[in-house]
Design a protein around this motif. Structure first.
Motif: not given
Length: 287
Positions: A3-17, A194-201
């Motif tokens: 879904x992210x790949x279909x809608x955006x050209x960028x994502x911030x990975x937070x799992x690596x934190x 970068x949106x980092x809120x509950x409705x970020x998508x």
């Protein structure tokens, strides 16, 4: 991911934190992503929260691990977000850390947190250090301005509600955000939002739509009372008034086409009791 790949050209990975992913996992992320898709990476909490940017062997090794992840992903930016407990009196440690790391062609950006960094004296010292080190300052643009951006302005939006992350941005707020971004496009080569809120998508989709088409898509499929019902249907029942306010009060509904209201404004007027279904709630709602 799809879904992210279909809608955006960028994502911030937070799992690596939170954990160091296996190299095979990182290679899989890159292989599955479109060729021009960009990853930015949030640095592991070992660097920011455990070692708190102290330029010691373990901290520098943790940075090298993050750099390897960035290389596999072709990521240009590594974000370091420090806790409020890392205050301006630790700036010397940070300066030494940023001086010692071997960035190569990686841009390292730093999000400071906590009110101590917002005092004018601290901002001036931080500005001098970051400009000399060429480390862009990361802020929420609705709450603060970066002391230094260099070639890269990097903004992270956490919401404007009483509770961090529990927020949905209105059309007017997203218009203001666009204006802020345009101002920084005059200063930096690239501006990241970068949106980092509950409705970020959903907020990011709406913001992207506005940038590309000059208009906003509807928040909900319906308007008026049916918009309210649509949002209220996405929670579990039975639910008390206070629970509804907590779970969905921060969300927006489309009262009329293009006119939005935060749901808490409507829910505040209903009686304080437990509701067994969305139908029972709707009987109490008046617009």
């Amino acid at each position: 991911m799809k879904k992210y790949f279909e809608n955006f050209s960028l994502v911030e990975l937070n799992t690596t934190f939170y954990q160091y992913p296996r190299i095979s996992t990182v290679e899989g992320w890159r292989a599955k992503a479109p060729q021009n898709f960009e990853f930015t990476v949030k640095a592991h909490q070992d660097i920011s929260h455990k070692f708190k940017l102290k330029p010691e062997k373990e901290c520098l090794e943790a940075f090298e691990r993050m750099k390897e992840i960035c290389k596999i992903l072709d990521a240009k930016i590594l974000l370091i977000q420090t806790p409020a407990s890392l205050r301006p009196d630790k700036l010397e440690d940070a300066k030494e850390f940023f001086s010692k790391i071997k960035r190569e062609d990686l841009t390292v950006v730093w999000e400071t947190r906590g009110p101590a960094w917002e005092k004018e004296e601290a901002r001036q010292k931080l500005a001098e250090a970051l400009e000399r080190l060429d480390v862009p300052h990361v802020v929420d643009p609705f709450k603060n301005t970066p002391v230094y951006v260099g070639k890269t302005a990097y903004f992270r939006l956490h919401g404007l509600g009483e509770r961090l992350y529990y927020y949905q941005y209105s059309n007017e707020e997203l218009k203001k955000l666009s204006d802020i971004a345009k101002e920084y496009e005059k200063k930096a080569e690239e501006v990241y939002i970068l949106f980092n809120n509950l409705s970020m998508f959903d907020d990011a989709v709406r913001f992207k739509h506005y940038i590309e088409k000059g208009s906003f898509p509807s928040l909900t499929e319906n308007v008026g009372l049916e918009s309210v019902r649509e949002v209220l249907s996405k929670t579990r029942y039975p639910a008390s008034k206070s629970m509804l306010l907590k779970k969905v009060g921060w969300k927006l509904v489309e009262i009329e086409k293009g006119k939005q209201v935060r749901l808490e404004k409507i829910l505040e007027r209903i009686p304080s009791k437990t509701y067994n279904s969305v139908d029972v709630v709707m009987k109490e709602i008046k617009l």
